[in-house]
Design an enzyme around this catalytic site. Structure first.
Site, short mmCIF file in Angstrom:
data_model
loop_
_atom_site.label_atom_id
_atom_site.label_comp_id
_atom_site.label_asym_id
_atom_site.label_seq_id
_atom_site.Cartn_x
_atom_site.Cartn_y
_atom_site.Cartn_z
N THR A 286 1.05 7.31 -1.05
CA THR A 286 1.79 8.53 -1.79
C THR A 286 1.05 8.65 -3.06
O THR A 286 1.01 7.68 -3.85
CB THR A 286 3.42 8.22 -1.86
N ARG B 138 0.74 -1.08 0.04
CA ARG B 138 -0.06 0.04 0.10
C ARG B 138 0.99 1.29 -0.15
O ARG B 138 0.32 2.29 0.00
CB ARG B 138 -0.93 0.03 1.16
N ASP B 139 2.37 1.15 0.05
CA ASP B 139 2.98 2.58 -0.18
C ASP B 139 4.30 1.96 -1.03
O ASP B 139 5.35 2.47 -0.77
CB ASP B 139 3.42 2.98 1.08
N LEU B 140 4.04 1.29 -2.09
CA LEU B 140 5.20 1.10 -2.89
C LEU B 140 5.60 2.36 -3.72
O LEU B 140 4.60 2.85 -4.41
CB LEU B 140 4.95 0.00 -3.90
N ASN C 90 10.98 3.14 -1.60
CA ASN C 90 11.00 1.70 -0.93
C ASN C 90 11.26 0.52 -1.71
O ASN C 90 11.32 -0.67 -1.27
CB ASN C 90 9.50 1.48 -0.56
#
Length: 209
Positions: free
Chosen positions: A110, A64-66, A70
């Protein structure tokens, strides 16, 4: 935590003066990312916290925040290996309710790397949001632009209202077969085109073969 001596993809791009990565290099990194997502989307999670505070066995984590920051790079036996980090927003997708660090009603992530589904239904997102994000990462790595135009607009509203710009509109250097797969992977209206990381990985591999 494991030390990744190559830093993140953002670090790699900074070393090149915020330049784009070579197409082959970027695709190779994302193919490894998709392999990692295939594993995490199907992994057994021993303890998932439910809405009532109890715990149960779960299946599969959604990141959910790739994003490029990261995706870390390590040298393993002289070969560059991509590794996904920062699972702080991850959720076991087959269990309803609260999970991990996420609170009900919050939209976290993001916007540059979020599909519409993550804004509309963040709490119950499915693995395909990570697949979309992986495609968005590839897009940024080879064009230097985010998939959507977000200027002069609330970023989350822009996610809901703006489609991804075709990748060859950013740069014509992208071969058409690869561009077709990337553009398909960034479809999220009404649904995300590639439902699994394995499906996108195969399509990506076929486009460069």
């Amino acid at each position: 935590m494991e030390y990744c001596d190559g830093g993140s993809v953002v670090d790699l791009m900074e070393k090149r003066g915020f330049s784009t990565l070579r197409i082959g290099e970027a695709v190779a990194i994302i193919l490894q990312v998709l392999e990692g997502l295939t594993y995490t989307h199907n992994a057994e999670i021993p303890n998932v916290r439910l809405a009532d505070g109890s715990f149960a066995k779960g299946r599969g984590l959604i990141h959910r925040d790739l994003k490029p920051g990261n995706i870390f790079l390590a040298n393993v036996g002289g070969k560059q290996v991509a590794k996904i980090g920062d699972y702080g927003l991850a959720k076991a997708f087959d269990q309803a309710g609260l999970s991990g660090q996420t609170m009900t009603g919050n939209v976290v992530g993001t916007p540059y790397f979020m599909p519409r589904q993550q804004v509309v239904n963040y709490k119950y997102t499915q693995p395909d949001v990570d697949v979309w994000a992986a495609a968005a990462c590839l897009y940024v790595m080879i064009t230097g632009y985010s998939p959507r135009n977000l200027q002069d607009q609330d970023p989350f509203l822009a996610v809901l209202q703006n489609d991804a710009v075709p990748v060859r509109d950013r740069t014509s250097a992208i071969p058409q077969p690869l561009a077709t797969v990337i553009d398909r992977a960034l479809i999220d209206n009404p649904d995300i085109y590639y439902k699994s990381a394995a499906e996108f990985k195969q399509a990506l591999f076929n486009s460069i073969s």
